[in-house]
Design a protein around this motif. Structure first.
Motif, PDB file in Angstrom:
ATOM      1  N   GLY A   2      -5.774 -13.883 -10.117  1.00  0.00           N
ATOM      2  CA  GLY A   2      -4.858 -13.826  -8.985  1.00  0.00           C
ATOM      3  C   GLY A   2      -4.626 -12.391  -8.559  1.00  0.00           C
ATOM      4  N   CYS A   3      -3.630 -12.183  -7.733  1.00  0.00           N
ATOM      5  CA  CYS A   3      -3.325 -10.827  -7.257  1.00  0.00           C
ATOM      6  C   CYS A   3      -1.902 -10.827  -6.726  1.00  0.00           C
ATOM      7  CB  CYS A   3      -4.299 -10.436  -6.139  1.00  0.00           C
ATOM      8  SG  CYS A   3      -4.069  -8.739  -5.566  1.00  0.00           S
ATOM      9  N   ARG A   4      -1.217  -9.694  -6.899  1.00  0.00           N
ATOM     10  CA  ARG A   4       0.173  -9.675  -6.415  1.00  0.00           C
ATOM     11  C   ARG A   4       0.350  -8.852  -5.152  1.00  0.00           C
ATOM     12  NH1 ARG A   4       3.689  -5.443  -9.181  1.00  0.00           N
ATOM     13  NH2 ARG A   4       2.218  -3.949 -10.013  1.00  0.00           N
ATOM     14  N   MET A   5      -0.759  -8.480  -4.523  1.00  0.00           N
ATOM     15  CA  MET A   5      -0.666  -7.567  -3.384  1.00  0.00           C
ATOM     16  C   MET A   5      -0.295  -8.271  -2.075  1.00  0.00           C
ATOM     17  SD  MET A   5      -0.990  -4.558  -4.499  1.00  0.00           S
ATOM     18  CE  MET A   5      -0.696  -4.557  -6.249  1.00  0.00           C
ATOM     19  N   GLY A   6      -0.515  -9.570  -2.006  1.00  0.00           N
ATOM     20  CA  GLY A   6       0.018 -10.340  -0.869  1.00  0.00           C
ATOM     21  C   GLY A   6      -0.673 -10.166   0.467  1.00  0.00           C
TER      22      GLY A   6
ATOM     23  N   ASP B 122      -0.968 -17.597  -5.291  1.00  0.00           N
ATOM     24  CA  ASP B 122      -0.099 -17.893  -6.440  1.00  0.00           C
ATOM     25  C   ASP B 122       0.328 -16.637  -7.192  1.00  0.00           C
ATOM     26  OD1 ASP B 122      -0.371 -20.641  -5.952  1.00  0.00           O
ATOM     27  OD2 ASP B 122      -2.305 -20.654  -6.984  1.00  0.00           O
ATOM     28  N   GLY B 123       0.161 -15.465  -6.595  1.00  0.00           N
ATOM     29  CA  GLY B 123       0.515 -14.220  -7.291  1.00  0.00           C
ATOM     30  C   GLY B 123      -0.492 -13.898  -8.395  1.00  0.00           C
ATOM     31  N   VAL B 124      -0.094 -13.016  -9.294  1.00  0.00           N
ATOM     32  CA  VAL B 124      -1.014 -12.637 -10.374  1.00  0.00           C
ATOM     33  C   VAL B 124      -0.595 -13.342 -11.665  1.00  0.00           C
ATOM     34  CG1 VAL B 124       0.232 -10.533 -11.108  1.00  0.00           C
ATOM     35  CG2 VAL B 124      -2.223 -10.675 -11.426  1.00  0.00           C
ATOM     36  N   ALA B 125      -1.563 -13.894 -12.394  1.00  0.00           N
ATOM     37  CA  ALA B 125      -1.249 -14.531 -13.682  1.00  0.00           C
ATOM     38  C   ALA B 125      -1.369 -13.508 -14.804  1.00  0.00           C
ATOM     39  CB  ALA B 125      -2.177 -15.710 -13.942  1.00  0.00           C
TER      40      ALA B 125
ATOM     41  N   GLY C 253     -13.505  -8.298  -5.981  1.00  0.00           N
ATOM     42  CA  GLY C 253     -13.185  -9.729  -5.980  1.00  0.00           C
ATOM     43  C   GLY C 253     -11.687  -9.925  -6.150  1.00  0.00           C
ATOM     44  N   MET C 254     -11.333 -10.977  -6.873  1.00  0.00           N
ATOM     45  CA  MET C 254      -9.915 -11.288  -7.030  1.00  0.00           C
ATOM     46  C   MET C 254      -9.199 -10.174  -7.818  1.00  0.00           C
ATOM     47  SD  MET C 254      -8.341 -14.797  -8.459  1.00  0.00           S
ATOM     48  CE  MET C 254      -9.480 -14.801  -9.798  1.00  0.00           C
ATOM     49  N   GLY C 255      -8.030  -9.779  -7.306  1.00  0.00           N
ATOM     50  CA  GLY C 255      -7.241  -8.754  -8.004  1.00  0.00           C
ATOM     51  C   GLY C 255      -7.351  -7.392  -7.361  1.00  0.00           C
ATOM     52  N   GLU C 256      -6.371  -6.560  -7.661  1.00  0.00           N
ATOM     53  CA  GLU C 256      -6.374  -5.160  -7.190  1.00  0.00           C
ATOM     54  C   GLU C 256      -6.733  -4.301  -8.407  1.00  0.00           C
ATOM     55  OE1 GLU C 256      -5.997  -2.899  -4.554  1.00  0.00           O
ATOM     56  OE2 GLU C 256      -6.234  -1.550  -6.255  1.00  0.00           O
ATOM     57  N   PRO C 257      -7.930  -3.703  -8.418  1.00  0.00           N
ATOM     58  CA  PRO C 257      -8.370  -2.973  -9.622  1.00  0.00           C
ATOM     59  C   PRO C 257      -7.421  -1.863 -10.051  1.00  0.00           C
ATOM     60  CG  PRO C 257     -10.049  -2.879  -7.872  1.00  0.00           C
ATOM     61  CD  PRO C 257      -8.954  -3.752  -7.371  1.00  0.00           C
ATOM     62  N   LEU C 258      -6.782  -1.196  -9.092  1.00  0.00           N
ATOM     63  CA  LEU C 258      -5.901  -0.092  -9.490  1.00  0.00           C
ATOM     64  C   LEU C 258      -4.530  -0.594  -9.944  1.00  0.00           C
ATOM     65  CD1 LEU C 258      -6.831   2.759  -6.990  1.00  0.00           C
ATOM     66  CD2 LEU C 258      -7.771   2.245  -9.249  1.00  0.00           C
ATOM     67  N   ASP C 259      -4.332  -1.921  -9.906  1.00  0.00           N
ATOM     68  CA  ASP C 259      -3.138  -2.517 -10.504  1.00  0.00           C
ATOM     69  C   ASP C 259      -3.431  -2.904 -11.967  1.00  0.00           C
ATOM     70  OD1 ASP C 259      -0.480  -3.479 -10.351  1.00  0.00           O
ATOM     71  OD2 ASP C 259      -1.183  -5.529 -10.030  1.00  0.00           O
TER      72      ASP C 259
ATOM     73  N   GLU D  65      -0.044   1.567  12.000  1.00  0.00           N
ATOM     74  CA  GLU D  65       0.842   1.347  10.855  1.00  0.00           C
ATOM     75  C   GLU D  65       1.475  -0.058  10.871  1.00  0.00           C
ATOM     76  OE1 GLU D  65       0.930   3.084   7.813  1.00  0.00           O
ATOM     77  OE2 GLU D  65       1.270   4.896   8.995  1.00  0.00           O
ATOM     78  N   GLU D  66       1.982  -0.460  12.021  1.00  0.00           N
ATOM     79  CA  GLU D  66       2.703  -1.745  12.085  1.00  0.00           C
ATOM     80  C   GLU D  66       1.752  -2.919  11.872  1.00  0.00           C
ATOM     81  OE1 GLU D  66       5.969  -2.028  11.891  1.00  0.00           O
ATOM     82  OE2 GLU D  66       5.835   0.154  11.802  1.00  0.00           O
ATOM     83  N   VAL D  67       0.573  -2.847  12.489  1.00  0.00           N
ATOM     84  CA  VAL D  67      -0.405  -3.934  12.325  1.00  0.00           C
ATOM     85  C   VAL D  67      -0.835  -4.009  10.861  1.00  0.00           C
ATOM     86  CG1 VAL D  67      -2.716  -4.759  12.978  1.00  0.00           C
ATOM     87  CG2 VAL D  67      -1.223  -3.724  14.713  1.00  0.00           C
ATOM     88  N   ARG D  68      -1.048  -2.841  10.268  1.00  0.00           N
ATOM     89  CA  ARG D  68      -1.481  -2.824   8.860  1.00  0.00           C
ATOM     90  C   ARG D  68      -0.398  -3.403   7.950  1.00  0.00           C
ATOM     91  NH1 ARG D  68      -2.343   0.892   4.407  1.00  0.00           N
ATOM     92  NH2 ARG D  68      -4.317   0.299   3.400  1.00  0.00           N
ATOM     93  N   LYS D  69       0.862  -3.053   8.239  1.00  0.00           N
ATOM     94  CA  LYS D  69       1.965  -3.605   7.434  1.00  0.00           C
ATOM     95  C   LYS D  69       2.006  -5.116   7.544  1.00  0.00           C
ATOM     96  CE  LYS D  69       5.150   0.296   7.679  1.00  0.00           C
ATOM     97  NZ  LYS D  69       6.271   0.857   8.421  1.00  0.00           N
ATOM     98  N   ASN D  70       1.690  -5.599   8.727  1.00  0.00           N
ATOM     99  CA  ASN D  70       1.710  -7.040   8.946  1.00  0.00           C
ATOM    100  C   ASN D  70       0.577  -7.748   8.177  1.00  0.00           C
ATOM    101  OD1 ASN D  70       2.581  -9.429  10.109  1.00  0.00           O
ATOM    102  ND2 ASN D  70       1.170  -9.223  11.825  1.00  0.00           N
ATOM    103  N   LEU D  71      -0.543  -7.069   8.040  1.00  0.00           N
ATOM    104  CA  LEU D  71      -1.679  -7.667   7.318  1.00  0.00           C
ATOM    105  C   LEU D  71      -1.568  -7.475   5.808  1.00  0.00           C
ATOM    106  CD1 LEU D  71      -4.683  -6.488   9.556  1.00  0.00           C
ATOM    107  CD2 LEU D  71      -3.883  -8.844   9.306  1.00  0.00           C
ATOM    108  N   MET D  72      -1.005  -6.318   5.410  1.00  0.00           N
ATOM    109  CA  MET D  72      -1.032  -5.932   3.999  1.00  0.00           C
ATOM    110  C   MET D  72       0.328  -5.368   3.583  1.00  0.00           C
ATOM    111  SD  MET D  72      -4.481  -3.681   4.310  1.00  0.00           S
ATOM    112  CE  MET D  72      -4.765  -3.520   2.559  1.00  0.00           C
ATOM    113  N   PRO D  73       1.110  -6.096   2.829  1.00  0.00           N
ATOM    114  CA  PRO D  73       2.436  -5.610   2.426  1.00  0.00           C
ATOM    115  C   PRO D  73       2.419  -4.246   1.742  1.00  0.00           C
ATOM    116  CG  PRO D  73       2.160  -7.912   1.827  1.00  0.00           C
ATOM    117  CD  PRO D  73       0.842  -7.465   2.369  1.00  0.00           C
ATOM    118  N   ILE D  74       1.337  -3.894   1.067  1.00  0.00           N
ATOM    119  CA  ILE D  74       1.280  -2.595   0.372  1.00  0.00           C
ATOM    120  C   ILE D  74       1.458  -1.439   1.347  1.00  0.00           C
ATOM    121  CG2 ILE D  74      -1.255  -2.368   0.501  1.00  0.00           C
ATOM    122  CD1 ILE D  74       0.877  -1.310  -2.499  1.00  0.00           C
TER     123      ILE D  74
END
Ligand code: SF4
Length: 344
Positions: A110-114, A123-126, A156-162, A219-228
């Motif tokens: 999973g991934c928690r980056m949203g 389902d977030g990150v397990a 793939g699935m997940g944020e490697p730097l997380d 900035e605003e469009v990116r925030k809308n696509l990617m919460p990070i």
């Protein structure tokens, strides 16, 4: 107990010393495990039984099972759903290119980056994957497809730097001369923009390629696509990428998934060109898949081509990445969802 496949070479040398064994045993074990042939400690044929028994007191070798494989109609893409020992499911994608076969691996369950366009995050990150579980994806991909993997993208699935420590260990192990000896230059790590960890990675001078998921110059469009993007601005991301380039000399790739009417206009392309002007970089455009959960639609081929041409006109290096085929549930996380949540 620790997974032997997750142990870096230097730590294995230290363990052999601690056990009163000769240092060449570390070489024998490391090579046997990372050649991909030894699936259990008993199968490490080059060491005596007594040492195997002692190793088993401290270590084990985990396994992974392919539970589903889907291949594209043209035979160039295979997507694998893999079951881990605790029953979690991840996915990997094997892709053929003119220069060889590339494997896209997962780094977390999973991934928690949203990110709004991504099924992996629903389902977030397990949990994080261990280095062994990343290494095993390459072993399983080669066994299942019969192809030799020459490049790895951690995209793939997940944020490697997380999951940075395990990802860095994975890179060190897979590139070690006594093991698989893959070149760091054949590995690409893709991040949604965890700025402090991009800088940490730069300071490690690992020489892997870095890809940043940019997806909008606004900035605003990116925030809308990617919460990070609420945590780190585009400027902060680009400055961290510049720092990575300075420290490693590796050209940065900027990933840009094109969504119809969201980020694919000519004015977006112009704004992106202004942002990247003078930077030694490459833009990978991807015609995104439709995302039924959020109503996002991928751009048309015509819009993607016009976007590409505008970047070229502004002397930005750019390619449109081959789509990974709807026939294999192409977008990140989709095959896994079909397996863990049939009907989704
Ligand atoms: S695109 Fe990558 S970082 Fe974003 S939610 Fe999906 S897996 Fe996580």
């Amino acid at each position: 107990m620790k997974d032997l496949r997750s142990i870096e070479y230097e730590d294995l040398c230290a363990l052999m010393k601690e056990l009163g064994e000769k240092s060449y045993r570390a070489d024998q074990i490391f090579t046997a495990v990372h050649s991909g042939r030894a699936d259990s400690i008993d199968a490490i044929n080059v060491i005596p039984k007594t040492l195997k028994e002692r190793l088993k007191e401290h270590l084990f070798l985990s396994s992974m099972t392919v539970i589903k494989k889907q291949s594209s109609d043209d035979g160039q893409t295979d997507k694998l759903a893999l079951s881990l020992e605790d029953g979690n499911v991840i996915e990997s994608v094997v892709m053929d290119y003119s220069y060889g076969t590339s494997l896209c691996i997962s780094s977390q369950v999973g991934c928690r980056m949203g990110c709004r366009f991504c099924a992996s995050t629903i389902d977030g990150v397990a949990r994080n994957l261990s280095p062994a579980e990343m290494l095993l994806q390459a072993v399983m991909a080669e066994r299942e497809t019969g192809k030799r993997i020459s490049r790895i993208v951690i995209m793939g699935m997940g944020e490697p730097l997380d999951n940075m420590d395990n990802v860095v260990s994975f890179i060190k192990i897979i590139t070690h001369p006594k093991g698989r000896n893959m070149s760091q230059r054949d590995i690409t790590l893709s991040t949604c923009g965890l700025v402090p960890n991009i800088r940490r990675l730069a300071d490690m001078k690992l020489h892997v390629n870095l890809a940043l998921s940019l997806h909008s110059p606004n900035e605003e469009v990116r925030k809308n696509l990617m919460p990070i993007a609420n945590a780190y601005s585009i400027d902060e991301c680009l400055n961290a990428c510049d720092y990575y380039f300075e420290k490693t000399g590796r050209r940065i790739s900027y990933e840009y998934a094109l969504f119809d009417g969201i980020n694919d206009s000519i004015s977006d392309a112009r704004q992106l060109s202004r942002l990247l002007k003078g930077r030694n970089c490459h833009v990978n455009l991807i015609r995104a898949n439709d995302v039924k959960e959020t109503g996002l639609k991928g751009s048309t081929q015509a819009a993607a081509t016009a976007f590409e041409k505008e970047l070229e006109k502004n002397r930005i290096n750019v390619t449109i990445r081959r789509r990974m085929g709807r026939t294999v549930d192409g977008a990140c996380g989709q095959l896994r969802r079909r397996v863990i949540a049939p009907g989704s």
